[in-house]
Design a protein around this motif. Structure first.
Motif, PDB file in Angstrom:
ATOM      1  N   ALA A   1       0.854  -1.433  -0.003  1.00  0.00           N
ATOM      2  CA  ALA A   1       0.061   0.052  -0.243  1.00  0.00           C
ATOM      3  C   ALA A   1       0.884   1.273  -0.058  1.00  0.00           C
ATOM      4  CB  ALA A   1      -0.870  -0.091   1.012  1.00  0.00           C
ATOM      5  N   PHE A   2       2.000   1.309   0.511  1.00  0.00           N
ATOM      6  CA  PHE A   2       2.900   2.250   0.745  1.00  0.00           C
ATOM      7  C   PHE A   2       3.701   2.717  -0.693  1.00  0.00           C
ATOM      8  CE2 PHE A   2       2.014   1.065   4.676  1.00  0.00           C
ATOM      9  CZ  PHE A   2       1.863   2.239   5.564  1.00  0.00           C
ATOM     10  N   ILE A   3       3.619   1.903  -1.710  1.00  0.00           N
ATOM     11  CA  ILE A   3       4.262   2.166  -2.816  1.00  0.00           C
ATOM     12  C   ILE A   3       3.208   2.963  -3.765  1.00  0.00           C
ATOM     13  CG2 ILE A   3       4.856   1.017  -5.252  1.00  0.00           C
ATOM     14  CD1 ILE A   3       5.541  -1.490  -3.632  1.00  0.00           C
ATOM     15  N   LYS A   4       1.971   2.839  -3.566  1.00  0.00           N
ATOM     16  CA  LYS A   4       1.067   3.685  -4.132  1.00  0.00           C
ATOM     17  C   LYS A   4       0.745   4.855  -3.207  1.00  0.00           C
ATOM     18  CE  LYS A   4       0.384   1.035  -7.535  1.00  0.00           C
ATOM     19  NZ  LYS A   4       1.270   1.339  -8.571  1.00  0.00           N
ATOM     20  N   GLU A   5       1.311   6.037  -3.464  1.00  0.00           N
ATOM     21  CA  GLU A   5       1.283   7.308  -2.463  1.00  0.00           C
ATOM     22  C   GLU A   5      -0.178   7.362  -1.676  1.00  0.00           C
ATOM     23  OE1 GLU A   5       4.084   9.779  -2.450  1.00  0.00           O
ATOM     24  OE2 GLU A   5       5.493   8.966  -3.811  1.00  0.00           O
ATOM     25  N   GLU A   6      -1.106   7.270  -2.599  1.00  0.00           N
ATOM     26  CA  GLU A   6      -2.455   7.630  -1.936  1.00  0.00           C
ATOM     27  C   GLU A   6      -2.896   6.865  -1.043  1.00  0.00           C
ATOM     28  OE1 GLU A   6      -3.629   5.036  -5.367  1.00  0.00           O
ATOM     29  OE2 GLU A   6      -1.800   6.427  -4.926  1.00  0.00           O
ATOM     30  N   GLN A   7      -2.266   5.914  -0.728  1.00  0.00           N
ATOM     31  CA  GLN A   7      -2.907   4.596   0.352  1.00  0.00           C
ATOM     32  C   GLN A   7      -2.132   4.650   1.549  1.00  0.00           C
ATOM     33  OE1 GLN A   7      -3.825   1.168  -1.753  1.00  0.00           O
ATOM     34  NE2 GLN A   7      -5.561   1.025  -0.548  1.00  0.00           N
ATOM     35  N   SER A   8      -1.051   5.358   1.743  1.00  0.00           N
ATOM     36  CA  SER A   8       0.052   5.285   2.791  1.00  0.00           C
ATOM     37  C   SER A   8      -0.590   5.806   4.092  1.00  0.00           C
ATOM     38  CB  SER A   8       1.219   6.003   2.415  1.00  0.00           C
ATOM     39  OG  SER A   8       0.952   7.384   1.916  1.00  0.00           O
ATOM     40  N   GLN A   9      -1.429   5.203   4.376  1.00  0.00           N
ATOM     41  CA  GLN A   9      -2.206   5.465   5.873  1.00  0.00           C
ATOM     42  C   GLN A   9      -1.438   4.467   6.737  1.00  0.00           C
ATOM     43  OE1 GLN A   9      -3.693   7.589   7.838  1.00  0.00           O
ATOM     44  NE2 GLN A   9      -3.622   9.076   6.161  1.00  0.00           N
ATOM     45  N   PRO A  10      -0.631   4.851   7.854  1.00  0.00           N
ATOM     46  CA  PRO A  10      -0.077   3.562   8.863  1.00  0.00           C
ATOM     47  C   PRO A  10      -0.987   2.926   9.456  1.00  0.00           C
ATOM     48  CG  PRO A  10       1.149   5.712   9.057  1.00  0.00           C
ATOM     49  CD  PRO A  10       0.040   6.058   8.024  1.00  0.00           C
ATOM     50  N   LEU A  11      -1.137   1.906   9.879  1.00  0.00           N
ATOM     51  CA  LEU A  11      -2.074   1.342  10.679  1.00  0.00           C
ATOM     52  C   LEU A  11      -1.562   1.301  12.223  1.00  0.00           C
ATOM     53  CD1 LEU A  11      -3.516  -1.720   8.425  1.00  0.00           C
ATOM     54  CD2 LEU A  11      -4.472   0.697   8.692  1.00  0.00           C
ATOM     55  N   SER A  12      -2.416   0.838  13.037  1.00  0.00           N
ATOM     56  CA  SER A  12      -2.005   0.664  14.370  1.00  0.00           C
ATOM     57  C   SER A  12      -1.284  -0.644  14.697  1.00  0.00           C
ATOM     58  CB  SER A  12      -3.269   1.070  15.510  1.00  0.00           C
ATOM     59  OG  SER A  12      -3.993  -0.293  15.223  1.00  0.00           O
ATOM     60  N   ASP A  13      -0.284  -0.714  15.649  1.00  0.00           N
ATOM     61  CA  ASP A  13       0.197  -1.967  16.011  1.00  0.00           C
ATOM     62  C   ASP A  13      -0.859  -3.060  16.094  1.00  0.00           C
ATOM     63  OD1 ASP A  13       2.686  -1.920  16.148  1.00  0.00           O
ATOM     64  OD2 ASP A  13       2.713  -2.134  18.706  1.00  0.00           O
ATOM     65  N   VAL A  14      -1.947  -3.047  16.596  1.00  0.00           N
ATOM     66  CA  VAL A  14      -3.145  -3.823  16.856  1.00  0.00           C
ATOM     67  C   VAL A  14      -3.725  -4.230  15.416  1.00  0.00           C
ATOM     68  CG1 VAL A  14      -5.536  -4.440  17.761  1.00  0.00           C
ATOM     69  CG2 VAL A  14      -3.799  -3.180  19.243  1.00  0.00           C
ATOM     70  N   GLU A  15      -3.899  -3.254  14.556  1.00  0.00           N
ATOM     71  CA  GLU A  15      -4.562  -3.586  13.208  1.00  0.00           C
ATOM     72  C   GLU A  15      -3.536  -4.422  12.724  1.00  0.00           C
ATOM     73  OE1 GLU A  15      -7.480   0.065  12.315  1.00  0.00           O
ATOM     74  OE2 GLU A  15      -5.148   0.461  12.512  1.00  0.00           O
ATOM     75  N   ILE A  16      -2.234  -4.174  12.525  1.00  0.00           N
ATOM     76  CA  ILE A  16      -1.218  -4.839  11.801  1.00  0.00           C
ATOM     77  C   ILE A  16      -1.182  -6.254  12.317  1.00  0.00           C
ATOM     78  CG2 ILE A  16       1.090  -5.079  11.282  1.00  0.00           C
ATOM     79  CD1 ILE A  16       1.486  -1.925  11.142  1.00  0.00           C
ATOM     80  N   MET A  17      -1.125  -6.385  13.571  1.00  0.00           N
ATOM     81  CA  MET A  17      -1.150  -7.712  14.157  1.00  0.00           C
ATOM     82  C   MET A  17      -2.199  -8.731  13.746  1.00  0.00           C
ATOM     83  SD  MET A  17      -2.364  -9.846  17.093  1.00  0.00           S
ATOM     84  CE  MET A  17      -2.791  -8.748  18.236  1.00  0.00           C
ATOM     85  N   LEU A  18      -3.622  -8.148  13.887  1.00  0.00           N
ATOM     86  CA  LEU A  18      -4.634  -8.758  13.441  1.00  0.00           C
ATOM     87  C   LEU A  18      -4.510  -9.193  11.982  1.00  0.00           C
ATOM     88  CD1 LEU A  18      -7.556  -6.583  15.099  1.00  0.00           C
ATOM     89  CD2 LEU A  18      -7.000  -8.981  15.649  1.00  0.00           C
ATOM     90  N   TRP A  19      -4.293  -8.301  11.148  1.00  0.00           N
ATOM     91  CA  TRP A  19      -3.971  -8.543   9.816  1.00  0.00           C
ATOM     92  C   TRP A  19      -3.026  -9.718   9.418  1.00  0.00           C
ATOM     93  CZ3 TRP A  19      -3.020  -4.415   5.271  1.00  0.00           C
ATOM     94  CH2 TRP A  19      -3.257  -5.101   4.185  1.00  0.00           C
ATOM     95  N   GLN A  20      -1.944  -9.595  10.245  1.00  0.00           N
ATOM     96  CA  GLN A  20      -0.779 -10.671   9.929  1.00  0.00           C
ATOM     97  C   GLN A  20      -1.318 -12.241  10.763  1.00  0.00           C
ATOM     98  OE1 GLN A  20       1.784 -10.748   8.340  1.00  0.00           O
ATOM     99  NE2 GLN A  20       3.325 -12.304   9.371  1.00  0.00           N
TER     100      GLN A  20
END
Lengths: 112, 112
Positions: free
Chosen positions: B66-85
């Motif tokens: 998502a961070f390659i496409k500049e428009e979508q570069s909202q960092p997520l919280s620790d918890v959100e990333i952990m859930l996704w993973q």
């Protein structure tokens, strides 16, 4: 010698009855780069390029990552890849756009 | 100028209170490469390297994309990333090792 990743990219393309030209047109990646990638003639593959290929085929990047480590290079079926990608997109949508059920609810459903 | 991807990698590292040296030791990537990556001094990033970084931080590759496409570069919280993973790993395990509930059951749960 083809790399596991190159072999999998070729397999996906054949499965969809596409020519290298079709993938080049669909992704904006040059024919030459795509051909080298499938043949395993590139030492290193660009993350940006793999992200474009992932979008084009509708295959999660984390699926492709398994083919870098040779021991894990079992191709999945169309249906399995499609399910993984759908779940991936669902989770991404939940996170980025907070649509529908909350992520924590999804998590609870999966792990209970 | 830092790229969105470079900024996000630095943010993740700071959040975990790690030095570049720690990431280099944990991933086997050179200090110089990691430093260039965070600063955005590299035109292209290697997929293999991003796969190593993804494993090290426990962050899905599809999140980084998502961070390659500049428009979508909202960092997520620790918890959100952990859930996704976690969901990502759960799905991968279901597919590769056919443990527990079937993928189709997971799919049905998510989409009903």
């Amino acid at each position: 010698m083809p790399t596991p990743l190159g072999q999998e990219l070729r397999r996906l393309r054949f499965e969809k009855n596409l020519r290298l030209e079709d993938v080049a047109n669909g992704t904006g990646i040059t024919l030459q780069y795509l051909s080298m990638l499938e043949k395993g003639d590139r030492k290193s593959v660009s993350f940006e390029i793999m992200a474009d290929i992932s979008r084009f085929y509708g295959v999660p990047l984390d699926y492709f990552a398994a083919f870098i480590k040779e021991e894990q290079s079992q191709p999945l079926s169309d249906v399995e890849i499609m399910l993984w990608q759908s779940i991936n997109e669902k989770v991404r949508d939940e996170i980025y756009y907070k649509k529908g059920k909350s992520l924590k609810a999804i998590f609870a459903k999966l792990f209970n």
